[in-house]
Design a protein around this motif. Structure first.
Motif, PDB file in Angstrom:
ATOM      1  N   HIS A  77       0.840  -1.200   0.000  1.00 52.70           N
ATOM      2  CA  HIS A  77       0.000   0.000   0.000  1.00 52.70           C
ATOM      3  C   HIS A  77       0.880   1.257   0.000  1.00 52.70           C
ATOM      4  CE1 HIS A  77      -3.379   2.633   0.752  1.00 52.70           C
ATOM      5  NE2 HIS A  77      -2.740   3.127   1.803  1.00 52.70           N
ATOM      6  N   LEU A  78       1.903   1.265   0.850  1.00 50.02           N
ATOM      7  CA  LEU A  78       2.818   2.403   0.921  1.00 50.02           C
ATOM      8  C   LEU A  78       3.608   2.551  -0.382  1.00 50.02           C
ATOM      9  CD1 LEU A  78       3.972   4.689   2.608  1.00 50.02           C
ATOM     10  CD2 LEU A  78       5.615   3.071   3.554  1.00 50.02           C
ATOM     11  N   LEU A  79       4.001   1.428  -0.986  1.00 54.15           N
ATOM     12  CA  LEU A  79       4.702   1.479  -2.263  1.00 54.15           C
ATOM     13  C   LEU A  79       3.820   2.116  -3.335  1.00 54.15           C
ATOM     14  CD1 LEU A  79       7.321   0.210  -3.841  1.00 54.15           C
ATOM     15  CD2 LEU A  79       5.551  -1.283  -4.743  1.00 54.15           C
ATOM     16  N   GLY A  80       2.573   1.678  -3.420  1.00 56.40           N
ATOM     17  CA  GLY A  80       1.654   2.236  -4.414  1.00 56.40           C
ATOM     18  C   GLY A  80       1.368   3.705  -4.166  1.00 56.40           C
ATOM     19  N   LEU A  81       1.167   4.063  -2.907  1.00 55.01           N
ATOM     20  CA  LEU A  81       0.911   5.462  -2.557  1.00 55.01           C
ATOM     21  C   LEU A  81       2.105   6.345  -2.900  1.00 55.01           C
ATOM     22  CD1 LEU A  81      -1.097   7.403  -1.182  1.00 55.01           C
ATOM     23  CD2 LEU A  81       0.063   6.887   0.962  1.00 55.01           C
ATOM     24  N   SER A  82       3.306   5.875  -2.617  1.00 54.06           N
ATOM     25  CA  SER A  82       4.518   6.630  -2.957  1.00 54.06           C
ATOM     26  C   SER A  82       4.644   6.797  -4.469  1.00 54.06           C
ATOM     27  CB  SER A  82       5.763   5.917  -2.430  1.00 54.06           C
ATOM     28  OG  SER A  82       5.714   5.791  -1.036  1.00 54.06           O
ATOM     29  N   PHE A  83       4.389   5.711  -5.206  1.00 57.70           N
ATOM     30  CA  PHE A  83       4.490   5.787  -6.666  1.00 57.70           C
ATOM     31  C   PHE A  83       3.497   6.788  -7.234  1.00 57.70           C
ATOM     32  CE2 PHE A  83       2.991   4.600 -10.862  1.00 57.70           C
ATOM     33  CZ  PHE A  83       4.175   4.570 -11.570  1.00 57.70           C
TER      34      PHE A  83
END
Length: 100
Positions: A4-10
């Motif tokens: 989730h954090l990876l997608g949000l950062s991207f």
């Protein structure tokens, strides 16, 4: 890995970089070069390195400064920028229209 954090950062970085001056520079470089692949890898590496520096500095600052202080400084900085943007410019005559 927190997906989730990876997608949000991207998504956050992708949207903030659209139309950025670095994208304009990449367009100019690829238009005048014979190797657009080299321009792509160079600009991608530069963005990755800049992001790495930001993450490392942010991680280091998180260990040195309390979160509440960082949030207060950020809020104060944004408030000062907002006041500056709303305040009439001192170098313009009072009857001149400001064009932004």
């Amino acid at each position: 890995m927190d997906w989730h954090l990876l997608g949000l950062s991207f998504i956050t970085i992708f949207l903030s970089e659209l139309g950025d001056k670095s994208q304009v520079a990449a367009i100019a470089l690829s238009g005048s070069s014979k190797s657009p692949r080299a321009v792509f890898f160079g600009t991608a590496a530069a963005l990755l390195f800049a992001s790495l520096l930001g993450v490392l500095l942010g991680h280091g600052a998180a260990h040195l400064l309390p979160t509440r202080l960082v949030k207060a400084i950020a809020a104060l900085g944004f408030a000062l920028m907002a006041v500056r943007l709303l305040w009439p410019s001192a170098d313009l005559p009072p009857d001149a229209e400001e064009v932004s």
